[in-house]
Motif scaffolding. Sequence first.
Motif, PDB file in Angstrom:
ATOM      1  N   ASN A 124       0.829  -1.221   0.000  1.00 19.32           N
ATOM      2  CA  ASN A 124       0.000   0.000   0.000  1.00 19.32           C
ATOM      3  C   ASN A 124       0.860   1.266   0.000  1.00 19.32           C
ATOM      4  O   ASN A 124       0.577   2.239   0.718  1.00 19.32           O
ATOM      5  N   MET A 125       1.916   1.267  -0.818  1.00 23.00           N
ATOM      6  CA  MET A 125       2.817   2.413  -0.903  1.00 23.00           C
ATOM      7  C   MET A 125       2.562   3.276  -2.139  1.00 23.00           C
ATOM      8  O   MET A 125       3.239   4.289  -2.337  1.00 23.00           O
ATOM      9  N   ASP A 126       1.615   2.886  -2.982  1.00 19.52           N
ATOM     10  CA  ASP A 126       1.418   3.577  -4.253  1.00 19.52           C
ATOM     11  C   ASP A 126       1.052   5.041  -4.080  1.00 19.52           C
ATOM     12  O   ASP A 126       1.331   5.868  -4.954  1.00 19.52           O
ATOM     13  N   LYS A 127       0.449   5.407  -2.970  1.00 16.98           N
ATOM     14  CA  LYS A 127      -0.002   6.789  -2.763  1.00 16.98           C
ATOM     15  C   LYS A 127       1.156   7.771  -2.617  1.00 16.98           C
ATOM     16  O   LYS A 127       0.956   8.983  -2.720  1.00 16.98           O
ATOM     17  N   TYR A 128       2.363   7.269  -2.386  1.00 17.72           N
ATOM     18  CA  TYR A 128       3.502   8.164  -2.183  1.00 17.72           C
ATOM     19  C   TYR A 128       4.319   8.419  -3.447  1.00 17.72           C
ATOM     20  O   TYR A 128       5.166   9.311  -3.456  1.00 17.72           O
ATOM     21  N   PHE A 129       4.072   7.645  -4.504  1.00 20.44           N
ATOM     22  CA  PHE A 129       4.910   7.730  -5.699  1.00 20.44           C
ATOM     23  C   PHE A 129       4.129   8.252  -6.896  1.00 20.44           C
ATOM     24  O   PHE A 129       2.981   7.870  -7.119  1.00 20.44           O
TER      25      PHE A 129
END
Length: 211
Positions: A124-129
């Motif tokens: 769930n890291m997609d929101k930062y890139f």
Amino acid sequence: MKKAIFFDLDGTLWDATEQIATSWNQTMEKLNKKYRFTKDIILTHMGLTPEETGPIAFFDETFKDSMDLFYKCVHDEIIYLRKHPGIPYYFEEKVLEILSKKYDLYIVSNADKGYIQNYLYGLNMDKYFKDFVQYGDTSLPKWKNILYMKDKHQIDKVIYVGDTIKDKNECDLAHVLFVHAKFGFGKIDNEQYYINSLLDLERVADKLFNL
């Protein structure tokens, strides 16, 4: 001036070596092949292109057969990592949250198609890139993918965070600043800029962007 931080993935944003070793061993058993992999063996492959990895991993095979085995392993690995993602580094999500409010963040990796997605969506890291590119998307060496991403998004100044000497050499070819992630998989002598953990990155990035 548009400023961005580009990240390597393996050894910089996560450690998936144990999961990859497990997946590749399952593939070898399925194919009735003699090769077996440990975390330490997988570490020696990190940062390499497929054409570099295949002959090393499957050393008794012809180049063609080694690449066939490699891509069968990668196919199974991508599926395995969807349910068994790698392990992010200490305080990583908090650091990315802070950095993403100051700079645009991207991932540039030598991984095969689908690998970065497993990190982004599995953790769930997609929101930062803002975007990513991997070798499997373009078949280009990392330095050309760095320039491709820089041009695509009209970025004025880039720092690249990676963990191996190969990452540093690719940054030199692309003429971008390199920050060594010393907690990762590679050792670099006399590095100019480095971080001991991701918690150091905001301070180092602020300094480099203001040079």
